[in-house]
Motif scaffolding. Sequence first.
Motif, PDB file in Angstrom:
ATOM      1  N   LEU A 113       0.838  -1.197   0.000  1.00  0.00           N
ATOM      2  CA  LEU A 113       0.000   0.000   0.000  1.00  0.00           C
ATOM      3  C   LEU A 113       0.875   1.248   0.000  1.00  0.00           C
ATOM      4  O   LEU A 113       0.823   2.059   0.932  1.00  0.00           O
ATOM      5  CB  LEU A 113      -0.955  -0.051   1.182  1.00  0.00           C
ATOM      6  CG  LEU A 113      -1.956  -1.216   1.127  1.00  0.00           C
ATOM      7  CD1 LEU A 113      -2.745  -1.313   2.410  1.00  0.00           C
ATOM      8  CD2 LEU A 113      -2.892  -1.028  -0.063  1.00  0.00           C
ATOM      9  N   TYR A 150      -0.151   5.013   1.096  1.00  0.00           N
ATOM     10  CA  TYR A 150      -1.389   5.003   1.878  1.00  0.00           C
ATOM     11  C   TYR A 150      -1.125   5.395   3.325  1.00  0.00           C
ATOM     12  O   TYR A 150      -0.178   4.917   3.951  1.00  0.00           O
ATOM     13  CB  TYR A 150      -2.025   3.622   1.858  1.00  0.00           C
ATOM     14  CG  TYR A 150      -2.859   3.336   0.637  1.00  0.00           C
ATOM     15  CD1 TYR A 150      -2.280   3.258  -0.618  1.00  0.00           C
ATOM     16  CD2 TYR A 150      -4.226   3.144   0.743  1.00  0.00           C
ATOM     17  CE1 TYR A 150      -3.041   2.999  -1.740  1.00  0.00           C
ATOM     18  CE2 TYR A 150      -5.005   2.869  -0.370  1.00  0.00           C
ATOM     19  CZ  TYR A 150      -4.402   2.800  -1.600  1.00  0.00           C
ATOM     20  OH  TYR A 150      -5.160   2.539  -2.709  1.00  0.00           O
ATOM     21  N   TRP A 208       1.847   8.183   5.389  1.00  0.00           N
ATOM     22  CA  TRP A 208       2.719   7.208   4.737  1.00  0.00           C
ATOM     23  C   TRP A 208       4.140   7.279   5.303  1.00  0.00           C
ATOM     24  O   TRP A 208       4.762   6.267   5.592  1.00  0.00           O
ATOM     25  CB  TRP A 208       2.733   7.460   3.237  1.00  0.00           C
ATOM     26  CG  TRP A 208       3.866   6.804   2.520  1.00  0.00           C
ATOM     27  CD1 TRP A 208       4.940   7.413   1.943  1.00  0.00           C
ATOM     28  CD2 TRP A 208       4.068   5.400   2.334  1.00  0.00           C
ATOM     29  NE1 TRP A 208       5.783   6.471   1.399  1.00  0.00           N
ATOM     30  CE2 TRP A 208       5.276   5.243   1.622  1.00  0.00           C
ATOM     31  CE3 TRP A 208       3.336   4.262   2.696  1.00  0.00           C
ATOM     32  CZ2 TRP A 208       5.765   3.988   1.259  1.00  0.00           C
ATOM     33  CZ3 TRP A 208       3.829   3.019   2.332  1.00  0.00           C
ATOM     34  CH2 TRP A 208       5.022   2.896   1.624  1.00  0.00           C
ATOM     35  N   ALA A 221      -6.693   1.280   5.562  1.00  0.00           N
ATOM     36  CA  ALA A 221      -5.780   2.015   4.696  1.00  0.00           C
ATOM     37  C   ALA A 221      -6.556   3.013   3.848  1.00  0.00           C
ATOM     38  O   ALA A 221      -7.613   2.689   3.313  1.00  0.00           O
ATOM     39  CB  ALA A 221      -5.016   1.050   3.791  1.00  0.00           C
ATOM     40  N   THR A 222      -5.999   4.220   3.742  1.00  0.00           N
ATOM     41  CA  THR A 222      -6.628   5.270   2.958  1.00  0.00           C
ATOM     42  C   THR A 222      -5.607   5.928   2.039  1.00  0.00           C
ATOM     43  O   THR A 222      -4.475   6.164   2.442  1.00  0.00           O
ATOM     44  CB  THR A 222      -7.258   6.339   3.866  1.00  0.00           C
ATOM     45  OG1 THR A 222      -7.747   7.416   3.054  1.00  0.00           O
ATOM     46  CG2 THR A 222      -6.246   6.894   4.860  1.00  0.00           C
ATOM     47  N   PRO A 223      -6.019   6.251   0.799  1.00  0.00           N
ATOM     48  CA  PRO A 223      -5.100   6.931  -0.108  1.00  0.00           C
ATOM     49  C   PRO A 223      -4.984   8.421   0.192  1.00  0.00           C
ATOM     50  O   PRO A 223      -4.155   9.114  -0.388  1.00  0.00           O
ATOM     51  CB  PRO A 223      -5.717   6.698  -1.487  1.00  0.00           C
ATOM     52  CG  PRO A 223      -7.187   6.592  -1.198  1.00  0.00           C
ATOM     53  CD  PRO A 223      -7.286   5.924   0.148  1.00  0.00           C
ATOM     54  N   TYR A 241     -11.564   5.472   4.055  1.00  0.00           N
ATOM     55  CA  TYR A 241     -10.655   4.335   3.991  1.00  0.00           C
ATOM     56  C   TYR A 241     -11.134   3.310   2.963  1.00  0.00           C
ATOM     57  O   TYR A 241     -12.321   2.962   2.923  1.00  0.00           O
ATOM     58  CB  TYR A 241     -10.516   3.682   5.369  1.00  0.00           C
ATOM     59  CG  TYR A 241      -9.754   4.547   6.339  1.00  0.00           C
ATOM     60  CD1 TYR A 241     -10.363   5.634   6.965  1.00  0.00           C
ATOM     61  CD2 TYR A 241      -8.413   4.297   6.611  1.00  0.00           C
ATOM     62  CE1 TYR A 241      -9.653   6.445   7.834  1.00  0.00           C
ATOM     63  CE2 TYR A 241      -7.701   5.093   7.493  1.00  0.00           C
ATOM     64  CZ  TYR A 241      -8.328   6.167   8.099  1.00  0.00           C
ATOM     65  OH  TYR A 241      -7.618   6.972   8.967  1.00  0.00           O
TER      66      TYR A 241
END
Length: 125
Positions: free
Chosen positions: A29, A32, A53, A98-100, A112
């Motif tokens: 990821l 992220y 990140w 997880a989120t971008p 997320y």
Amino acid sequence: QEQLVESGGGLVQPGGSLRLSCTASGRALNGYAMGWFRQAPGEDREFVAVTSWSGTNTYYGDSVKGRFTISRSNAKNTVYLQMNSLKPEDTAVYYCAATPYYASGPLDASEYDYWGQGTQVTVSS
């Protein structure tokens, strides 16, 4: 398909400590932000902590500030939640996600993309 797998939950006495881990499998990821949420029976999902990140930015829910610490190892695709001075009210299922989006502050659960299956934390004497 990205997967997040939590571990480290269990039963602990009040005042004790636990460290949760969340490892991402599949495509790493990259970029992220990673967060932790928790949900107690009959209650809404609650934001616990998020880390950007790079790990430079971290934010915490008011109820855990000063007791919990979020960290990550991008080399290991793993995010951690160190929980100290645990209280009975910390009892819940803990989820990593997880989120971008950039973690410029606490992010809503709707931001997320990926979620783990959860790990139970019970604080009781």
